[in-house]
Design an enzyme around this catalytic site. Sequence first.
Site, PDB file in Angstrom:
ATOM      1  N   ALA A   7       2.167  28.384 -42.043  1.00 45.51           N
ATOM      2  CA  ALA A   7       2.777  29.252 -43.050  1.00 45.51           C
ATOM      3  C   ALA A   7       2.297  30.693 -42.814  1.00 45.51           C
ATOM      4  CB  ALA A   7       2.370  28.759 -44.436  1.00 45.51           C
TER       5      ALA A   7
ATOM      6  N   GLN B 174       0.372  32.625 -44.371  1.00 46.89           N
ATOM      7  CA  GLN B 174      -1.066  32.822 -44.591  1.00 46.89           C
ATOM      8  C   GLN B 174      -1.852  31.646 -44.020  1.00 46.89           C
ATOM      9  OE1 GLN B 174      -3.135  35.145 -45.627  1.00 46.89           O
ATOM     10  NE2 GLN B 174      -1.549  36.655 -46.022  1.00 46.89           N
ATOM     11  N   SER B 175      -1.466  31.165 -42.858  1.00 47.80           N
ATOM     12  CA  SER B 175      -2.073  29.964 -42.303  1.00 47.80           C
ATOM     13  C   SER B 175      -3.533  30.155 -41.880  1.00 47.80           C
ATOM     14  CB  SER B 175      -1.258  29.502 -41.090  1.00 47.80           C
ATOM     15  OG  SER B 175      -1.931  28.474 -40.407  1.00 47.80           O
ATOM     16  N   ASN B 176      -4.434  29.370 -42.477  1.00 47.70           N
ATOM     17  CA  ASN B 176      -5.828  29.345 -42.014  1.00 47.70           C
ATOM     18  C   ASN B 176      -5.892  28.744 -40.620  1.00 47.70           C
ATOM     19  OD1 ASN B 176      -7.098  30.177 -44.565  1.00 47.70           O
ATOM     20  ND2 ASN B 176      -6.389  28.192 -45.334  1.00 47.70           N
TER      21      ASN B 176
ATOM     22  N   CYS C  72      -3.688  28.833 -38.194  1.00 51.30           N
ATOM     23  CA  CYS C  72      -3.321  29.801 -37.149  1.00 51.30           C
ATOM     24  C   CYS C  72      -4.467  30.773 -36.893  1.00 51.30           C
ATOM     25  CB  CYS C  72      -2.051  30.564 -37.540  1.00 51.30           C
ATOM     26  SG  CYS C  72      -0.540  29.580 -37.385  1.00 51.30           S
TER      27      CYS C  72
END
Length: 345
Positions: free
Chosen positions: A80, A82-84, A86
Amino acid sequence: MDLSRFERRVYTPFATPLEFAPRFTQALGATCPKGKGPRIWIKRDDMLGLFPGGNKTRKLEFLMGEALAQGADTLITCGAPQSNHCRITLAAAVKEGLKCRFVIEERVPNSYSETASGNHFMFQLMGVDAITVVPGGSNIAQAMNDVADQVRASGGRPYIIPGGGSNAVGGLGYVACAQEMQQQFFEQGIRIDQVVVGSGSSGTHGGLLAGFLGNRIQIPIVGIGVSRDPVDQEPLVYKEAMAVADLLSVGLTIPRESVVSVGGYWQPKYSIPNATMVEAVQLLARTEGILLDPVYTGKIMAGLIGLARQGFFKPDENVLFMHTGGLPSLHVYEDVVLGRENTVV
Ligand SMILES: *Cc1c(COP(=O)(O)O)cnc(C)c1O
C-alpha cells in the site's frame, strides 16, 4: 528445529526484548469486568534491525538470503502507499547493494501522494529505483512480473518478493522468532498463556503458528485481522502455515482449528482509522511510553483490549502481544491519534 540449512542474512544481532507492561496491565484491568484483566507482556519486534524495523525484517532475513544465493541484483515487491514492508525491503536492498522497485496498490482511491510523509518519505530518502502505482484490486502479481520483465530487458536479475514477504521462505522468519521466544520463556522463567498477533498477509501469524507447533510450544495464538474477517483470513493463514511446514520438511501437520483469528477491529477498512485504534495507541503511549501505529498495531492492540473486556482472557492470565512495528506511519495520522480529527467510527 534446525533452520541453519536455509540461506539467511542477519539484520538483528540480538533477541528483541520480551517485556512485562505493568502500567498498561493495571490501566486495562481497571476497565475489565470486576476490575481485573490479564497481565500483558510485549515482544518488541518494533525494535528489529533495518531500523525502524518491524516484522518484515525477520522475513527479509530469509528472503534476502535466497535472493543473494540466486544472484539477484534487483528486488521487486509491492504494498500500500504507506507500506512498512516496502520500506524495510528497500532498507535491506540498500544495505546489500541491490536495486529495488515497488508496485504500489492504491487500495484507498487517491491515497497515493508523491509528497506523502511517513514510509513514503523514506522510500524517497533511501532512493527507491522506481514506483509503479496501480489501482486497488489490480492483478499485483502480474504487475510485478511486468516490472521483472523490464529489469531483465535492461540486463538486470530481478527477485520478486510477494506482498508482506509472506511466502514459505518469509514465514521462516517467524519460525525463528518462535524459537527465540521459547528460549526467552525458559531463560526469563515466563509462562505465557496466549499470544496475540496481527494477521494481514499472514506470514507472521502463519510462520509463528508453524514455529510453535513444530517446537511443541503449547500456547494458543489468536490473530487479529487487519484487513479481513476470520472467514477470509483463516484460510490464508492456514495455507501459509502449511507452506512453511512443507518447506521445513519435518513431517509437521497444521490442525485447521489451531488457526484462530478475530475480525471487526480493522473496520471500516484496511488503513482507515477507527476510535478503538485511537484509544489503544493513546493508552499504550501514556502508560508504557511505547508507540503503536494506526494501520496495524493500533488495531491489533484494540483487539487485545476488546477481548480482555469481553473476558476472552482469564484474569491474571499472561498474554503476550507481538509488537510488529509500523512507527513511520504514525506521523501520517498525527491529528487522528491525538483526537484532533474525528474518526468515522
Ligand atoms: C505487515 C504488518 C503486519 C501484518 O503482518 P503480516 O505478516 O502481513 O500478516 C502487522 N504489523 C505491522 C506493523 C506490519 O507492517
